[in-house]
Scaffold this active site. Structure first.
Site, PDB file in Angstrom:
ATOM      1  N   HIS B 180      -0.925 -12.678  -0.132  1.00  0.00           N
ATOM      2  CA  HIS B 180      -0.702 -12.322   1.492  1.00  0.00           C
ATOM      3  C   HIS B 180       0.772 -12.569   1.045  1.00  0.00           C
ATOM      4  CE1 HIS B 180      -4.396 -13.089   3.771  1.00  0.00           C
ATOM      5  NE2 HIS B 180      -4.217 -11.882   3.150  1.00  0.00           N
ATOM      6  N   HIS B 303      -7.169  -2.646   4.630  1.00  0.00           N
ATOM      7  CA  HIS B 303      -7.528  -2.155   2.537  1.00  0.00           C
ATOM      8  C   HIS B 303      -9.565  -3.130   2.880  1.00  0.00           C
ATOM      9  CE1 HIS B 303      -3.960  -4.481   1.431  1.00  0.00           C
ATOM     10  NE2 HIS B 303      -5.213  -5.513   1.544  1.00  0.00           N
ATOM     11  N   SER B 359       6.599  -1.821  -4.855  1.00  0.00           N
ATOM     12  CA  SER B 359       5.328  -1.313  -4.252  1.00  0.00           C
ATOM     13  C   SER B 359       5.422  -0.010  -4.034  1.00  0.00           C
ATOM     14  CB  SER B 359       5.624  -1.608  -2.650  1.00  0.00           C
ATOM     15  OG  SER B 359       5.597  -3.888  -2.991  1.00  0.00           O
ATOM     16  N   HIS B 378      -5.516   0.092  -3.458  1.00  0.00           N
ATOM     17  CA  HIS B 378      -4.658  -1.041  -2.295  1.00  0.00           C
ATOM     18  C   HIS B 378      -3.549  -1.397  -3.331  1.00  0.00           C
ATOM     19  CE1 HIS B 378      -7.172  -3.864  -3.792  1.00  0.00           C
ATOM     20  NE2 HIS B 378      -6.878  -4.944  -2.961  1.00  0.00           N
ATOM     21  N   GLY B 381      -4.470  -5.683  -8.592  1.00  0.00           N
ATOM     22  CA  GLY B 381      -5.335  -6.442  -8.694  1.00  0.00           C
ATOM     23  C   GLY B 381      -5.405  -7.025 -10.095  1.00  0.00           C
TER      24      GLY B 381
END
Lengths: 139, 455
Positions: B180, B303, B359, B378, B381
């Site tokens: 996060h 997501h 991003s 999303h 990964g």
């Protein structure tokens, strides 16, 4: 380290070994605290905070899952880092005493937030008289 | 398998495809009532039960709902906020990050300064972002710029355990830990000027991205209901190839209870991101003298969630329960669920990069509606385990390397930085290239990090 870390890309998978179910439950809880708070096994602490846990489940896997989930819940809500576990397991029942210290971000802020304990990532095997547990912590 | 599996991938991403993740997708394809395909996005990786990056839709008549198809962090998601600033306006980025770090509780054990009553928590779980806005933590315009207007219908606080509520109460407005983050970014490149204008994004603009979810409340909802649904599997005699796919018929009391609790946790997550954005706005207002109204929410996406949606299947309009786990809704033009101002372009889709990397802002497409139940990837990964990442590079080295590229990082401890090093992730640019070229979402803009707060 009180546990062995196994390869896993996204989460943390650990292996603990014990002669009895009681031992692997205790070692798994120690591993969980080590992952959550970056604890070293050599850390000796006086544990002034005490909690009791009593659980009944259908099988050993579910009992271990519920126990570790309870440890996460108690640790997070009471702000306690558990450093010692007295665990008794009898078939589908568990009675445990958890001893710990108040969370201190300077000492315990180096770990991971464990979101939950995976059921599918859990294996309890008996190898040469030893119980070997592999378990996945979702982080 | 009841339906085929389909993975969106490139040759470059093939090398990092895990066998375990493919097996998980095959397992999902055997679940009762699954419709059309078990899908995986290019950021697929090994999760529990469903792979992360997985999408599966289930029939309302004979389908199931599964916490394994949502994840522990219910409505983990991303929001992007615009500002009137450009990079040179920021001045001391380190100082800005220190202020943001103080305003947004971050890391393991962090607690909110907000004291919620039980009644307030219940309201938050029903009203989501609107609750926060009505309590003074936002602007009315923020609400329609959230997926589902920041609140899923059907939330049932009674299906959320006291334990979950106890965990959620002190954590409202906290970022959490792990992957996060709160990131100050610059819009570096605009690929689709018309869509960017519709979204309110322009080259050179400073934006703030927030990535977090439903905190301990959502984790506990997942833990509680996994056990209930584990029993439901036996009760309803559902044959499963993996225990962590525990599920219940959508029409069953157990399935409905999980849906109600999951929706409540999802709404908590939307309110949580709203609170974090409000505190971020306060810092920017204080440092740069800009009113909240000049820092609009661009969009907020979930997501990790399961939702009831209408889709066209074999020429018929049907209602389905679409599970997205590590996948983003990417509804194309014309969908009623999307705010009126985005109905011509398709909804904004926010794809966060890993720490220190790009991003992306994309838009949903009609092709996604036909091919993926309106879904896309999303994020980047993971490629390396956290242990492997820490062995390869130290937190200090990562910080120094990012600083050479003008990116400032702030985290509770250096280990958190090493674990999230750019080398530990797949390339977000490659993941996004795949979804763009396959047409399940289309590039609008690229954002580059300026300052990163890691949880």
């Amino acid at each position: 380290m009180p546990y062995e870390e196994l390869p896993h890309t996204a989460d943390i998978r650990v292996r603990v070994i014990g002669a009895t179910h009681r031992e692997i439950f205790r070692e798994a809880a120690q591993a969980l605290m080590a992952v959550m708070y970056g604890l070293q096994s050599s850390q000796q602490t006086i544990s002034p905070v005490r909690h009791e846990v009593h659980l009944t489940e259908e099988d050993t896997g579910l009992l271990l899952h519920s126990f570790l989930s309870e440890v996460i819940f108690l640790s997070e809500t009471s702000g306690t880092v558990f450093t010692a576990f007295e665990v008794n397991v009898l078939e589908d029942q568990l009675d445990a005493v958890l001893l710990g210290v108040p969370f201190d971000p300077d000492v315990h802020g180096m770990g991971h937030e464990v979101k939950g304990v995976s059921l599918s990532g859990m294996r309890i095997l008996n190898k040469e008289g030893q119980n070997v547990l592999e378990i996945l912590f979702d982080i | 398998m009841r339906v085929p599996g389909r993975i969106y991938l490139s040759e470059a991403l093939m090398s990092s495809l895990e066998d375990g993740a493919v097996r998980q997708l095959a397992n999902v394809a055997t679940m009762p009532g699954i419709v059309s395909h078990a899908l995986a996005m290019p950021d697929i990786h090994w999760g529990y039960g469903f792979p992360i990056g997985g999408v599966a839709a289930f029939s309302m008549e004979d389908g199931v709902i599964s916490p394994g198809g949502v994840g522990f962090d219910i409505n983990c998601g991303v929001r992007l906020m615009g500002t009137p600033l450009v990079r040179k306006d920021l001045g001391d980025v380190r100082g800005l990050l220190e202020e943001l770090y103080r305003a947004v509780p971050t890391g393991v054990g962090a607690k909110s300064s907000l004291r919620l009553s039980g009644q307030a928590l219940d309201a938050m779980m029903v009203q989501g972002s609107s609750w926060a806005e009505q309590e003074g933590y936002g602007l009315p315009a923020d609400i329609r710029r959230c997926e589902d207007a920041g609140a899923m219908a059907g939330a049932d606080p009674a299906a959320v355990s006291q334990k979950a509520k106890q965990r959620g109460m002190p954590q409202a407005g906290t970022l959490g830990a792990g992957n996060h983050f709160l990131e100050v970014q610059e819009v570096k490149e605009v690929y689709d000027p018309a869509a960017a204008a519709a979204f309110g994004v322009r080259e050179g603009q400073v934006c703030v991205m927030v990535h977090c979810g439903s905190r301990g409340l959502g984790h506990q909802v997942c833990t509680d209901h996994l056990l209930t649904l584990e029993r439901a599997v036996k009760k309803y005699q559902i044959a499963l190839s993996d225990r962590q796919l525990a599920c219940a018929p959508l029409s069953s009391p157990e399935g409905k209870a999980y849906y109600g609790a999951m929706a409540a946790a999802a709404n908590y997550a939307w309110a949580n991101r709203q609170l974090i954005m409000h505190n971020t706005r306060d810092v920017l207002r204080r440092l740069y003298h800009i009113p909240h109204e000049e820092m609009p929410l661009i969009y907020d996406v979930a997501h990790n969630v399961a939702k009831m949606e209408e889709h066209e299947v074999e020429g018929h309009r049907v209602r389905l329960c679409v599970h997205r786990k590590g996948a983003t809704r990417a509804f194309g033009p014309g969908r009623e669920e999307v705010a009126a101002e985005f109905r011509e372009t398709g909804q904004p889709v926010i794809i966060p990069g890993s720490m220190g990397t790009s991003s992306f802002l994309l838009k949903g497409t009609a092709h996604a509606m036909a091919a993926t139940f309106g879904s896309t990837c999303h994020g980047a990964g993971r490629l390396l385990s956290r242990t492997a990442a820490k062995k390869e590079i130290s937190g200090r080295e990562v910080t120094e390397s990012l600083a050479r590229n003008g990116i400032v990082v702030k985290a509770p401890h250096p280990g958190a930085i090493a674990e999230e090093a750019p080398a530990a992730y797949k390339s977000s640019a490659e993941v996004v290239r795949v979804v763009h070229e396959s047409g399940i979402s289309l590039l609008v803009a690229r954002l580059e990090p300026i300052g990163v707060i890691k949880g």
